[in-house]
Design a protein around this motif. Structure first.
Motif: not given
Length: 413
Positions: A95-104, A87-93, A54-57, A131-134
């Motif tokens: 990661r700031q909300n706890g997703a996308g910081g690791t390979a999992s 550092t692209l805005t959707p990716c950064y946000y 939600d935050a990234a979108a 945005v889709t997060i798995t």
């Protein structure tokens, strides 16, 4: 002997059954504990990645809306997968909300072009961010009975839509210092209307600046007031640029807020076409006191103005001007209500087919003098076209194609 042997066999079978029951109960308990522990873990991770999506979108679409998806933050049009340090805005946000910081985690951003029942913006590209997060999660107890990992997935979509904005004062200049400025003791009061009463789009840190002690009174603005300044509790003042804190000259009431930065609002009347050039207007004619809208005791003699083409503009000075309904097309010098000029709408004439009982003053020409100038010690009481007209209630309409900066003014008194 047979009975004894038979009894012993039943006892042996009973022992085997107990073992099977214990094994089954153990498997059931492990499954139940696994379902409780791992199920709770999966639910918590699902909630986390949904919040991140939600935050990234939302952040991504706001970057498009505010035109900050440029330079090193350029994105849009083609789908991409975020890296763990993106550092692209959707990716950064995300990661700031706890997703996308690791390979999992896998964060994928794409840009749909349509959505059922949604009127997407025609001026923003892209106008939708998806945005889709798995996330892959290592199982605990349940891995003894099932796979060693589980997957949770979340999706979010944010879009820019076309909505007509009813903001009473909307200043569109994208970068001007003093886009809203006051000098001396002018006052603006808004009664009723939507939640947002005034919006200044300029990015300048001095987009709103005052000299003297002007006042902007929004204490009775907002949807709770019918337009009489009796029940409203306040309206919002938004500026994209500055100042960062609320100036003392602005009163927003108990329910209103000063919002900075407040994302720009596009021109809700951008699609309104200019009027066609009409036939020349007849010359003004004298009007008797008390007739057709002329006051019974006017400060100056009344003259009746007719709609049509005014090649040299209109200047009301030392007279009381009465305007018939219709379109006033001014080709140069604009519209001036000068000293000792009083302006009123006429009464008793038939509706104009386009403007009803109101008027539209269209100002064209490519000179800095082609402006609206309501001078000091003048008085104007005019009514714009009705909302159901093609001109959407506009009173003054300035030619959009001009290449010269124009500064309209409203004087004191």
């Amino acid at each position: 002997m047979l009975l004894t042997v038979s009894s012993r066999r039943r006892q042996g079978e009973g022992g085997q059954a107990v073992i099977l029951v214990l094994v089954a109960m153990g498997i059931f308990l492990i499954g139940g504990i696994g379902l409780a522990v791992d199920g709770s873990q999966l639910y918590a991770h699902r909630q986390m990645v949904q919040a991140a999506a939600d935050a990234a979108a939302q952040a991504g679409v706001m970057s498009v809306f505010d035109k900050t998806n440029t330079g090193g933050n350029t994105f849009g049009g083609s789908a991409f997968t975020c890296t763990t340090t993106d550092t692209l805005t959707p990716c950064y946000y995300a990661r700031q909300n706890g997703a996308g910081g690791t390979a999992s985690d896998q964060v994928v951003v794409d840009f749909p072009t349509s959505a059922p029942g949604v009127n997407l913006s025609s001026v923003d590209t892209p106008n939708m961010v998806h945005v889709t997060i798995t996330r892959t999660i290592q199982n605990g107890f349940i891995r003894f009975l099932s796979a060693s990992t589980s997957t949770v997935r979340a999706e979010a979509t944010a879009a820019i839509v076309n909505v007509n904005s009813p903001v009473p004062i909307l200043l569109l200049h994208p970068s001007l210092s003093g886009a809203l400025s006051g000098n001396g003791n002018p006052g603006i009061t808004i009664c009723g209307g939507p939640v947002r009463s005034i919006q200044v789009n300029s990015t300048s840190t001095t987009a709103v600046s005052f000299a003297g002690v002007p006042s902007i009174n929004l204490t009775h603005a907002g949807p709770l007031d019918p337009g009489t300044c009796t029940t409203g509790t306040g309206g919002d003042f938004g500026t994209f640029g500055g100042p960062s804190s609320q100036p003392g000259q602005i009163s927003v009431g108990t329910a209103g807020k000063f919002i900075q930065p407040s994302s720009p609002i596009l021109d809700p009347l951008a699609s309104v076409p200019p009027p066609a050039v009409p036939a020349a207007a007849p010359a003004t004619t004298p009007l008797a006191n008390g007739a057709s809208g002329c006051p019974a005791s006017p400060g100056k003699a009344c003259r009746l103005y007719y709609p049509g083409l005014y090649p040299a503009g209109i200047e009301v000075k030392n007279e009381t001007a009465i305007f018939k309904p219709g379109i006033y097309y001014l080709q140069s010098k604009g519209f001036a209500n000068a000293a000792n000029g009083d302006i009123f709408m006429s009464t008793g004439f038939a509706n104009d087919p386009v403007t009803g009982q109101g008027i539209l003053i269209y100002i064209t020409g490519n000179s800095s003098n082609d402006v609206i100038d309501l001078g000091s010690n003048s008085n104007a009481t005019l009514v714009g076209t009705p909302q159901n007209s093609i001109y959407k209630g506009i009173l003054f309409f300035s030619d959009r194609t001009t290449t010269v900066r124009k500064q309209h003014s409203m004087g004191g008194g």
